[in-house]
Write a protein that holds these residues in place. Structure first.
Motif, short mmCIF file in Angstrom:
data_model
loop_
_atom_site.label_atom_id
_atom_site.label_comp_id
_atom_site.label_asym_id
_atom_site.label_seq_id
_atom_site.Cartn_x
_atom_site.Cartn_y
_atom_site.Cartn_z
N CYS A 1 -3.86 10.58 3.74
CA CYS A 1 -2.35 10.82 3.83
C CYS A 1 -1.54 9.85 3.38
CB CYS A 1 -2.50 10.78 5.47
SG CYS A 1 -0.41 11.71 5.93
N ARG A 2 -1.84 8.54 3.69
CA ARG A 2 -1.11 7.40 3.06
C ARG A 2 -0.99 7.42 1.37
NH1 ARG A 2 -3.03 2.44 1.16
NH2 ARG A 2 -0.97 1.05 1.00
N GLN A 3 -2.12 7.95 1.07
CA GLN A 3 -2.05 8.00 -0.45
C GLN A 3 -1.25 9.08 -1.06
OE1 GLN A 3 -3.73 5.44 -2.44
NE2 GLN A 3 -2.35 6.46 -4.07
N GLN A 4 -1.17 10.00 -0.30
CA GLN A 4 -0.35 11.10 -0.72
C GLN A 4 1.13 11.04 -0.77
OE1 GLN A 4 -2.17 14.30 -1.73
NE2 GLN A 4 -3.67 12.60 -1.39
N MET A 5 1.53 10.24 0.31
CA MET A 5 2.83 9.57 0.60
C MET A 5 3.31 8.67 -0.85
SD MET A 5 2.50 8.86 4.70
CE MET A 5 3.41 7.57 4.37
N ILE A 6 2.24 8.05 -1.10
CA ILE A 6 2.53 6.99 -2.13
C ILE A 6 2.56 7.58 -3.57
CG2 ILE A 6 1.53 4.95 -3.59
CD1 ILE A 6 0.06 4.01 -0.83
N ASP A 7 1.70 8.85 -3.79
CA ASP A 7 1.67 9.28 -5.07
C ASP A 7 3.14 10.31 -5.09
OD1 ASP A 7 -0.74 8.31 -5.68
OD2 ASP A 7 -1.87 9.93 -4.98
N ALA A 8 3.41 10.70 -3.99
CA ALA A 8 4.69 11.77 -4.04
C ALA A 8 5.92 10.83 -3.93
CB ALA A 8 4.50 12.74 -2.84
N LYS B 1 7.64 -1.64 3.95
CA LYS B 1 7.12 -2.42 2.49
C LYS B 1 5.64 -2.84 2.74
CE LYS B 1 8.62 -6.06 -0.51
NZ LYS B 1 8.41 -5.20 -1.91
N THR B 2 5.61 -3.39 3.71
CA THR B 2 4.22 -3.74 3.89
C THR B 2 3.16 -2.59 4.13
OG1 THR B 2 5.15 -5.79 5.29
CG2 THR B 2 2.62 -5.23 5.72
N TYR B 3 3.60 -1.80 4.65
CA TYR B 3 2.40 -0.46 5.09
C TYR B 3 2.13 0.01 3.43
CZ TYR B 3 0.37 3.77 6.53
OH TYR B 3 -0.38 4.92 6.54
N ILE B 4 3.18 0.32 2.78
CA ILE B 4 2.89 1.06 1.29
C ILE B 4 2.58 0.05 0.28
CG2 ILE B 4 4.23 2.06 -0.29
CD1 ILE B 4 3.92 3.73 2.02
N GLU B 5 3.06 -1.22 0.41
CA GLU B 5 2.45 -2.12 -0.64
C GLU B 5 1.62 -2.93 -0.48
OE1 GLU B 5 6.21 -3.87 -2.44
OE2 GLU B 5 7.03 -1.96 -2.42
N GLU B 6 1.29 -3.16 0.79
CA GLU B 6 0.29 -4.25 1.09
C GLU B 6 -0.86 -3.85 1.94
OE1 GLU B 6 2.53 -7.52 2.68
OE2 GLU B 6 4.04 -7.08 1.37
N ASP B 7 -0.86 -4.07 3.32
CA ASP B 7 -1.89 -3.62 4.34
C ASP B 7 -1.48 -2.56 5.37
OD1 ASP B 7 -4.17 -3.91 5.61
OD2 ASP B 7 -3.81 -5.88 6.54
N PRO B 8 -2.22 -1.48 5.34
CA PRO B 8 -1.98 -0.59 6.24
C PRO B 8 -2.73 -0.79 7.48
CG PRO B 8 -3.62 0.42 4.54
CD PRO B 8 -3.13 -1.13 4.15
#
Length: 324
Positions: free
Chosen positions: A267-274, A238-245
């Motif tokens: 890469c993180r943004q691709q994971m969020i978008d998908a 939750k922290t990694y995706i929604e707050e601070d990576p």
């Protein structure tokens, strides 16, 4: 007065010594050690683990987690089955196959709700549908269960080259087809000006989880520690995706010198978008046993699993997951 002062100082000294003695002899509860074996080298797909470790979420739960990077020869299933690692990350289809072979492992949580594996082609490729893969040559892991699924569902025939984990041939040949994670390999090709498109396995109806698994004996003997690990991992995701990576990315850059800040962000943004990390209800690390039922049926139909050799209740459980 002098005698009274000496007496007071003596008593005070004894009191201080007593306090120090009590402080030094008070036992401190040790953190419980757990080894986590990753399926690949440190990248954003492991953001939940590295965030939870970097920000002390595991320590707050009384755990000392050692994160071991993976790679082409990580042997995650073997290490978890033999308790060399108490937890590991793997594709749910591979886990089901291992369970059929007698591996005492259990799926207890998810990292990705949908497998990011795909068939990657050049953006200029004439391939636009699954039917267009007929007669082609594909570089892939030969044991990837999606390949026989694709043959059977669409009536296709194609050749398979063993995966060499290199993008050189793809970059040189505009007609080349290669298995890839749509969340990672395209980035490196884009840096060279090569645009790609990906045909996701999940879009064809072969929808695996990327799973957190454990040894069945460990789950039986250490349920509290397993629940603690999953609570901290949930918080880490939750922290990694929604707050601070940033804390996780700092660790990844240190652990894996082959990645760059640009790659980690992309890469993180691709994971969020998908929407790979969250389920349909917006929850992290959840598992749906009904999806295992579907996957077992698919693998049985393909002849990868023998009929009734693997049962849902013997392969996955949600009892250790934190409440949504």
């Amino acid at each position: 007065m002098r005698c009274q002062s000496l007496l007071f100082l003596t008593v005070l000294s004894l009191a201080i010594v007593g306090c120090k003695k009590n402080e030094s002899t008070t036992p401190t509860k040790a953190l419980y050690p757990i080894t986590l074996q990753l399926d690949w080298v440190a990248e954003p797909e492991h953001g939940a683990f590295y965030t939870a470790d970097a920000l002390g979420y595991y320590a707050q739960e009384g755990l000392k987690v050692t994160i071991v990077q993976g790679g082409p020869n990580a042997y995650v299933l073997t290490k978890v089955a033999t308790n060399q690692a108490q937890l590991g990350q793997e594709d749910s289809g591979n886990i089901l196959t291992a369970i059929q072979s007698g591996a005492p492992i259990l799926c207890v949580g998810s990292i990705f709700q949908h497998d990011p594996s795909a068939l990657m082609v050049h953006d200029t490729s004439p391939i636009t549908t699954w039917a267009d893969f007929n007669g082609k040559t594909i570089m892939s892991n030969p044991s990837w269960a999606f390949l026989p699924f694709l043959r059977k569902k669409y009536g296709l025939e194609f050749k398979v080259l063993p995966m060499d984990f290199n993008l050189g041939r793809f970059a040189a040949d505009k007609n080349f087809i290669q298995q890839a994670y749509f969340t990672s390999e395209p980035y490196y090709l884009e840096q060279k000006g090569i645009k790609t498109k990906s045909f996701k396995a999940s879009d064809a109806g072969f929808d695996s989880y990327t799973v957190i698994m454990t040894n069945k004996q460990f789950a039986k003997e250490h349920p509290a520690e397993l629940k603690a690990f999953l609570r901290a991992t949930y918080k880490g995701w939750k922290t990694y995706i929604e707050e601070d990576p940033a804390p996780a990315h700092a660790r990844m850059l240190k652990e894996n010198p082959n990645v760059t800040p640009g790659f980690l962000t992309w890469c993180r943004q691709q994971m969020i978008d998908a929407h790979l990390a969250k389920d349909d209800k917006g929850d992290y690390i959840s598992l749906n046993p009904e999806r295992y039922k579907t996957q077992i049926a698919q693998l049985t139909e393909l002849g990868i699993l023998k009929k009734d050799s693997v049962k849902v209740e013997d392969s996955v459980t949600t009892e250790f997951l934190p409440k949504p």
